[in-house]
Design an enzyme around this catalytic site. Structure first.
Site, PDB file in Angstrom:
ATOM      1  N   ILE A 131      59.554  49.432  36.596  1.00 52.90           N
ATOM      2  CA  ILE A 131      58.996  50.029  37.817  1.00 52.90           C
ATOM      3  C   ILE A 131      58.691  51.504  37.551  1.00 52.90           C
ATOM      4  O   ILE A 131      59.527  52.227  36.991  1.00 52.90           O
ATOM      5  CB  ILE A 131      59.966  49.849  39.000  1.00 52.90           C
ATOM      6  CG1 ILE A 131      60.151  48.347  39.283  1.00 52.90           C
ATOM      7  CG2 ILE A 131      59.434  50.561  40.248  1.00 52.90           C
ATOM      8  CD1 ILE A 131      61.107  48.007  40.403  1.00 52.90           C
ATOM      9  N   HIS A 156      58.796  57.606  31.226  1.00 49.44           N
ATOM     10  CA  HIS A 156      59.584  56.494  30.688  1.00 49.44           C
ATOM     11  C   HIS A 156      58.826  55.171  30.807  1.00 49.44           C
ATOM     12  O   HIS A 156      58.796  54.362  29.886  1.00 49.44           O
ATOM     13  CB  HIS A 156      60.890  56.391  31.482  1.00 49.44           C
ATOM     14  CG  HIS A 156      62.079  56.153  30.613  1.00 49.44           C
ATOM     15  ND1 HIS A 156      62.917  57.156  30.214  1.00 49.44           N
ATOM     16  CD2 HIS A 156      62.555  55.025  30.068  1.00 49.44           C
ATOM     17  CE1 HIS A 156      63.867  56.651  29.452  1.00 49.44           C
ATOM     18  NE2 HIS A 156      63.663  55.358  29.346  1.00 49.44           N
TER      19      HIS A 156
HETATM   20  C1  DLZ Z   1      65.794  53.675  31.225  1.00 45.51           C
HETATM   21  C2  DLZ Z   1      65.000  52.675  31.972  1.00 45.51           C
HETATM   22  C3  DLZ Z   1      64.229  53.060  33.076  1.00 45.51           C
HETATM   23  C4  DLZ Z   1      64.126  54.484  33.545  1.00 45.51           C
HETATM   24  N1  DLZ Z   1      63.538  52.153  33.790  1.00 45.51           N
HETATM   25  C5  DLZ Z   1      63.583  50.858  33.431  1.00 45.51           C
HETATM   26  C6  DLZ Z   1      62.865  49.872  34.159  1.00 45.51           C
HETATM   27  O1  DLZ Z   1      62.216  50.138  35.175  1.00 45.51           O
HETATM   28  N2  DLZ Z   1      62.937  48.588  33.718  1.00 45.51           N
HETATM   29  C7  DLZ Z   1      63.646  48.214  32.614  1.00 45.51           C
HETATM   30  O2  DLZ Z   1      63.638  47.024  32.246  1.00 45.51           O
HETATM   31  N3  DLZ Z   1      64.347  49.119  31.910  1.00 45.51           N
HETATM   32  C8  DLZ Z   1      64.349  50.407  32.295  1.00 45.51           C
HETATM   33  N4  DLZ Z   1      65.059  51.340  31.576  1.00 45.51           N
HETATM   34  C9  DLZ Z   1      65.943  50.874  30.481  1.00 45.51           C
HETATM   35  C10 DLZ Z   1      65.211  50.683  29.126  1.00 45.51           C
HETATM   36  O3  DLZ Z   1      64.491  49.474  29.117  1.00 45.51           O
HETATM   37  C11 DLZ Z   1      66.229  50.626  27.987  1.00 45.51           C
HETATM   38  O4  DLZ Z   1      67.202  49.654  28.255  1.00 45.51           O
HETATM   39  C12 DLZ Z   1      66.919  51.965  27.752  1.00 45.51           C
HETATM   40  O5  DLZ Z   1      65.964  53.001  27.572  1.00 45.51           O
HETATM   41  C13 DLZ Z   1      67.850  51.917  26.517  1.00 45.51           C
HETATM   42  O6  DLZ Z   1      67.098  51.624  25.337  1.00 45.51           O
END
Ligand code: DLZ
Length: 179
Positions: free
Chosen positions: A93, A99
């Site tokens: 999202i 990110h």
């Molecule tokens: C860190 C992060 C953020 C900010 N947003 C999401 C997201 O919206 N959806 C998702 O699946 N994962 C998110 N992550 C976590 C990252 O995918 C990942 O697990 C971390 O950066 C650690 O590598």
């Protein structure tokens, strides 16, 4: 957007190959788990509806969407008998930082590369939305369920691969078996 025109879950079941005997891995991201668990439910119900047995669906969890590809690679490397396809389910999202872009780019490119490298369908079942509402609409809401769409893609691609592989083996036998 394509999803404005097409409900992700509406399809003709008669167009889908029989999936009995197929072995399917599913990797699920724990980030935004309300959404990803709904995607998992959609995907596994759909696989079962088309003949995949419970014991032939291998589900594993990873912390976030960024880890989906490595989870899929582990499943492909360490599952016997081999899997016919792996489905990656996640939900990214849009936030206030970049990110979102980094995660979406990495997961899309890596899932694509993994499928090519392993010559096995690795399916992109990742929602990339502006907000939670858009994600809910595509996880069993008014736009259907992307998990269903991912499961159907897995079945179709696995059936294609199995058909061409079987034909190739037959052709080989016909051509070289006679030498
Ligand atoms: C860190 C992060 C953020 C900010 N947003 C999401 C997201 O919206 N959806 C998702 O699946 N994962 C998110 N992550 C976590 C990252 O995918 C990942 O697990 C971390 O950066 C650690 O590598």
């Amino acid at each position: 957007m394509a999803t404005n025109l097409k409900n992700l879950s509406s399809y003709n079941p008669n167009d889908i190959p029989n999936a009995s005997g197929m072995r399917i891995g599913i990797v699920v991201s724990e980030w935004n788990e309300q959404i990803t668990h709904a995607l998992l439910e959609g995907a596994s119900d759909c696989l079962k509806k088309h003949g995949v047995s419970d014991e032939n669906i291998m589900v594993e969890y990873v912390p976030g969407s960024f880890e989906l590809t490595l989870g899929a690679q582990y499943l492909l490397d360490y599952t016997l008998p081999e899997l016919d396809a792996v489905i990656c389910l996640g939900c990214v999202i849009q936030g206030e930082t970049r990110h979102f872009d980094f995660i979406c780019d990495a997961v899309a490119n890596d899932i694509h590369r993994l499928g090519i490298d392993y010559a096995t369908p690795v399916i992109f079942g990742v929602l990339t939305t502006n907000n939670q509402e858009q994600a809910l609409e595509r996880a069993g809401g008014r736009h259907g369920n992307k998990g269903v769409e991912a499961a159907l893609t897995a079945i179709k691609m696995a059936a294609l691969r199995n058909k061409l592989e079987a034909q190739f083996e037959k052709d080989k036998e016909n051509i070289f078996g006679k030498l």
